[in-house]
Write a protein that holds these residues in place. Sequence first.
Motif, PDB file in Angstrom:
ATOM      1  N   GLU A   6       0.824  -1.199   0.000  1.00 48.72           N
ATOM      2  CA  GLU A   6       0.000   0.000   0.000  1.00 48.72           C
ATOM      3  C   GLU A   6       0.866   1.261   0.000  1.00 48.72           C
ATOM      4  OE1 GLU A   6      -2.102  -2.876   3.002  1.00 48.72           O
ATOM      5  OE2 GLU A   6      -0.054  -2.243   2.507  1.00 48.72           O
ATOM      6  N   GLY A   8       0.218   5.932  -0.293  1.00 44.72           N
ATOM      7  CA  GLY A   8      -0.706   7.046  -0.475  1.00 44.72           C
ATOM      8  C   GLY A   8      -1.304   7.609   0.789  1.00 44.72           C
ATOM      9  N   ARG A  19      -5.790   9.456  -2.173  1.00 46.64           N
ATOM     10  CA  ARG A  19      -5.967   8.245  -2.957  1.00 46.64           C
ATOM     11  C   ARG A  19      -4.932   7.215  -2.521  1.00 46.64           C
ATOM     12  NH1 ARG A  19      -5.548   6.804  -9.414  1.00 46.64           N
ATOM     13  NH2 ARG A  19      -3.315   7.061  -8.994  1.00 46.64           N
ATOM     14  N   SER A  21      -3.171   3.513  -2.924  1.00 41.85           N
ATOM     15  CA  SER A  21      -2.843   2.538  -3.965  1.00 41.85           C
ATOM     16  C   SER A  21      -2.361   1.251  -3.315  1.00 41.85           C
ATOM     17  CB  SER A  21      -1.746   3.073  -4.887  1.00 41.85           C
ATOM     18  OG  SER A  21      -2.145   4.261  -5.532  1.00 41.85           O
ATOM     19  N   CYS A  22      -2.617   0.146  -3.985  1.00 44.23           N
ATOM     20  CA  CYS A  22      -2.149  -1.158  -3.513  1.00 44.23           C
ATOM     21  C   CYS A  22      -1.603  -1.907  -4.722  1.00 44.23           C
ATOM     22  CB  CYS A  22      -3.280  -1.926  -2.865  1.00 44.23           C
ATOM     23  SG  CYS A  22      -2.845  -3.616  -2.400  1.00 44.23           S
ATOM     24  N   TRP A  36     -10.332  -3.131   0.686  1.00 43.77           N
ATOM     25  CA  TRP A  36      -9.679  -2.233   1.628  1.00 43.77           C
ATOM     26  C   TRP A  36     -10.323  -2.393   3.003  1.00 43.77           C
ATOM     27  CZ3 TRP A  36      -5.341   0.393   0.564  1.00 43.77           C
ATOM     28  CH2 TRP A  36      -5.012   0.599  -0.782  1.00 43.77           C
ATOM     29  N   ARG A  72      -9.834  -0.570  -9.729  1.00 47.92           N
ATOM     30  CA  ARG A  72      -8.613  -1.321 -10.001  1.00 47.92           C
ATOM     31  C   ARG A  72      -8.181  -1.064 -11.438  1.00 47.92           C
ATOM     32  NH1 ARG A  72     -11.554  -7.188  -9.573  1.00 47.92           N
ATOM     33  NH2 ARG A  72     -12.806  -7.028 -11.461  1.00 47.92           N
ATOM     34  N   THR A  78      -3.101  -3.061  -9.952  1.00 46.74           N
ATOM     35  CA  THR A  78      -3.125  -2.169  -8.794  1.00 46.74           C
ATOM     36  C   THR A  78      -4.558  -1.846  -8.406  1.00 46.74           C
ATOM     37  OG1 THR A  78      -0.998  -1.182  -9.412  1.00 46.74           O
ATOM     38  CG2 THR A  78      -2.399   0.092  -7.925  1.00 46.74           C
ATOM     39  N   TYR A  80      -7.074   0.673  -6.040  1.00 42.11           N
ATOM     40  CA  TYR A  80      -7.090   2.038  -5.526  1.00 42.11           C
ATOM     41  C   TYR A  80      -8.265   2.256  -4.586  1.00 42.11           C
ATOM     42  CZ  TYR A  80      -4.029   2.816  -9.547  1.00 42.11           C
ATOM     43  OH  TYR A  80      -3.004   2.750 -10.464  1.00 42.11           O
ATOM     44  N   GLN A  82     -10.119   5.871  -3.651  1.00 46.46           N
ATOM     45  CA  GLN A  82     -10.232   7.316  -3.660  1.00 46.46           C
ATOM     46  C   GLN A  82     -11.099   7.729  -2.483  1.00 46.46           C
ATOM     47  OE1 GLN A  82      -8.807   9.688  -5.765  1.00 46.46           O
ATOM     48  NE2 GLN A  82      -9.673  11.150  -4.288  1.00 46.46           N
ATOM     49  N   CYS A  96      -4.849  -3.183   2.342  1.00 47.53           N
ATOM     50  CA  CYS A  96      -5.504  -3.881   1.253  1.00 47.53           C
ATOM     51  C   CYS A  96      -5.314  -5.374   1.467  1.00 47.53           C
ATOM     52  CB  CYS A  96      -4.985  -3.452  -0.113  1.00 47.53           C
ATOM     53  SG  CYS A  96      -3.304  -3.914  -0.497  1.00 47.53           S
TER      54      CYS A  96
END
Length: 122
Positions: A6, A8, A19, A21-22, A36, A72, A78, A80, A82, A96
């Motif tokens: 992860e 962000g 945001r 990210s993973c 998540w 995704r 990846t 996400y 938001q 994640c």
Amino acid sequence: QVQLVESGGGLVQPGGSLRLSCAASGFILDDYTIGWFRQAPEKEREGVSCINNSNGSTYYADSVKGRFTISRDNAKNTLYLQMNSLKPEDTAVYYCAADPKERLCLPFFESWGQGTQVTVSS
């Protein structure tokens, strides 16, 4: 070997956005149930948002509906999250997770990232 990393997280003022990210490796994101989760101090880990691998349906916790969006990018493998209109009660470590089986958005997934801290404070 399944790996999830992860990024962000950070400090943001109430009403702000982040945001997450993973980045996934060792498996194809599209084949797994992914999601998540978050854990605040002295609270249990809870599901925030998940994508079911069987039909692509999404789940959002009531507390984040209308503010958070899961997505995704299969090309980048990846996931996400938001997060908009952040509130102090969103403060937590966000993780994640992925599982090869169809799962409810509960914290019993097979593989987990290390987590990223999100702090919402003025």
